[in-house]
Motif scaffolding. Structure first.
Motif, PDB file in Angstrom:
ATOM      1  N   THR A   1     -12.715   1.740  -1.644  1.00  0.00           N
ATOM      2  CA  THR A   1     -14.106   1.287  -1.593  1.00  0.00           C
ATOM      3  C   THR A   1     -14.956   2.346  -0.896  1.00  0.00           C
ATOM      4  N   ILE A   2     -16.090   2.664  -1.497  1.00  0.00           N
ATOM      5  CA  ILE A   2     -17.018   3.663  -0.958  1.00  0.00           C
ATOM      6  C   ILE A   2     -18.189   2.930  -0.324  1.00  0.00           C
ATOM      7  N   SER A   3     -18.506   3.289   0.910  1.00  0.00           N
ATOM      8  CA  SER A   3     -19.645   2.685   1.604  1.00  0.00           C
ATOM      9  C   SER A   3     -20.508   3.797   2.180  1.00  0.00           C
ATOM     10  N   LEU A   4     -21.797   3.530   2.294  1.00  0.00           N
ATOM     11  CA  LEU A   4     -22.734   4.463   2.912  1.00  0.00           C
ATOM     12  C   LEU A   4     -23.399   3.765   4.074  1.00  0.00           C
ATOM     13  N   ILE A   5     -23.308   4.378   5.262  1.00  0.00           N
ATOM     14  CA  ILE A   5     -23.979   3.820   6.434  1.00  0.00           C
ATOM     15  C   ILE A   5     -24.802   4.918   7.099  1.00  0.00           C
ATOM     16  N   ARG A   6     -25.744   4.500   7.927  1.00  0.00           N
ATOM     17  CA  ARG A   6     -26.583   5.420   8.700  1.00  0.00           C
ATOM     18  C   ARG A   6     -26.227   5.245  10.178  1.00  0.00           C
ATOM     19  N   PRO A   7     -25.223   5.965  10.678  1.00  0.00           N
ATOM     20  CA  PRO A   7     -24.753   5.760  12.050  1.00  0.00           C
ATOM     21  C   PRO A   7     -25.735   6.274  13.094  1.00  0.00           C
ATOM     22  N   LYS A   8     -25.951   5.475  14.133  1.00  0.00           N
ATOM     23  CA  LYS A   8     -26.750   5.911  15.268  1.00  0.00           C
ATOM     24  C   LYS A   8     -25.974   5.781  16.565  1.00  0.00           C
ATOM     25  N   PHE A   9     -25.122   4.780  16.643  1.00  0.00           N
ATOM     26  CA  PHE A   9     -24.337   4.539  17.839  1.00  0.00           C
ATOM     27  C   PHE A   9     -22.929   4.154  17.410  1.00  0.00           C
ATOM     28  N   ALA A  10     -21.991   4.177  18.332  1.00  0.00           N
ATOM     29  CA  ALA A  10     -20.604   3.841  18.009  1.00  0.00           C
ATOM     30  C   ALA A  10     -20.499   2.457  17.375  1.00  0.00           C
TER      31      ALA A  10
ATOM     32  N   MET B   1     -29.162  14.735  21.647  1.00  0.00           N
ATOM     33  CA  MET B   1     -29.694  16.081  21.481  1.00  0.00           C
ATOM     34  C   MET B   1     -31.206  16.030  21.287  1.00  0.00           C
ATOM     35  N   GLU B   2     -31.846  17.157  21.562  1.00  0.00           N
ATOM     36  CA  GLU B   2     -33.304  17.246  21.448  1.00  0.00           C
ATOM     37  C   GLU B   2     -33.784  17.012  20.022  1.00  0.00           C
ATOM     38  N   ASN B   3     -33.171  17.668  19.065  1.00  0.00           N
ATOM     39  CA  ASN B   3     -33.525  17.500  17.657  1.00  0.00           C
ATOM     40  C   ASN B   3     -32.384  16.790  16.952  1.00  0.00           C
ATOM     41  N   THR B   4     -32.590  15.537  16.648  1.00  0.00           N
ATOM     42  CA  THR B   4     -31.546  14.728  16.024  1.00  0.00           C
ATOM     43  C   THR B   4     -31.612  14.868  14.512  1.00  0.00           C
ATOM     44  N   PRO B   5     -30.493  15.248  13.873  1.00  0.00           N
ATOM     45  CA  PRO B   5     -30.492  15.347  12.406  1.00  0.00           C
ATOM     46  C   PRO B   5     -30.490  13.972  11.749  1.00  0.00           C
ATOM     47  N   ASP B   6     -30.876  13.953  10.501  1.00  0.00           N
ATOM     48  CA  ASP B   6     -30.829  12.760   9.667  1.00  0.00           C
ATOM     49  C   ASP B   6     -29.389  12.635   9.168  1.00  0.00           C
ATOM     50  N   LEU B   7     -28.658  11.624   9.661  1.00  0.00           N
ATOM     51  CA  LEU B   7     -27.234  11.484   9.361  1.00  0.00           C
ATOM     52  C   LEU B   7     -26.965  10.392   8.335  1.00  0.00           C
ATOM     53  N   HIS B   8     -26.038  10.681   7.439  1.00  0.00           N
ATOM     54  CA  HIS B   8     -25.571   9.737   6.431  1.00  0.00           C
ATOM     55  C   HIS B   8     -24.057   9.835   6.410  1.00  0.00           C
ATOM     56  N   LEU B   9     -23.359   8.700   6.481  1.00  0.00           N
ATOM     57  CA  LEU B   9     -21.903   8.680   6.501  1.00  0.00           C
ATOM     58  C   LEU B   9     -21.369   7.897   5.310  1.00  0.00           C
TER      59      LEU B   9
END
Length: 184
Positions: free
Chosen positions: A101-110, A134-142
């Motif tokens: 199963t493939i899932s996409l989440i936008r992680p910000k915290f544990a 960090m000062e400049n936070t990237p746009d993360l996709h997991l």
């Protein structure tokens, strides 16, 4: 026979799977997207993120995509998060969903991660929390690919997990195109 890249302009033409920190200082990444596969290649399905990067390395990819085998790098990968404004990463998860199963989440915290993220969960969760400090936070996709078990000392993937790789790559390329459009 190994083909070498002689000039920076040749490097810019074709995405490269890299393992050297030097790469992150050789190219302007302000409009590039990093696809980062993580996992332990020697632990069966747990290494699906690394297998996915190896598959992408054989493909003709858009010039705005860089790929990296992050292995089990944990905090050693933090410099990647300083260089890219948009990062898509791929990992295995043992979340109780059907294998493959493939899932996409936008992680910000544990706590945003699935409840049982494979064998390197503490390092990856901690790294994400550090990224958000960090000062400049990237746009993360997991992207996660569900696995049923971790099998030490094998590089073989379960059939359903292996079958999920091309579908995940398709989803990654689609997301990367959408994210790239945001640069303009």
């Amino acid at each position: 026979m190994t083909k070498s890249v002689n000039t920076l302009s040749e490097l810019d033409k074709k995405p490269v799977a890299v393992s050297s920190d030097a790469f992150f200082f050789e190219k302007d990444k302000s409009k590039s997207i990093l696809v980062l596969g993580v996992g332990n290649f020697l632990m069966g399905d747990e290494g699906v993120g690394v297998h996915l990067i190896q598959s992408m390395d054989t493909m003709e990819l858009p010039s705005y995509i860089d790929i990296l085998d992050g292995g089990t790098g944990g905090f050693l990968l933090l410099n990647c998060f300083e260089c890219y404004s948009k990062i898509i990463f791929v990992d295995a998860t043992m979340d109780g969903k059907e294998e493959g199963t493939i899932s996409l989440i936008r992680p910000k915290f544990a706590c945003d991660f699935p409840s049982a993220l494979s064998v390197h969960d503490v390092g990856l969760k901690d790294m994400i929390e550090a990224v958000y400090l960090m000062e400049n936070t990237p746009d993360l996709h997991l992207f996660t690919i569900s696995i049923a078990k971790v099998e030490p000392m094998t590089t073989q993937l379960a059939p359903k997990v292996e079958k999920a790789i091309p579908a995940t790559i398709t989803q990654i390329l689609s997301l990367a195109a959408t994210l790239h459009d945001q640069f303009t």
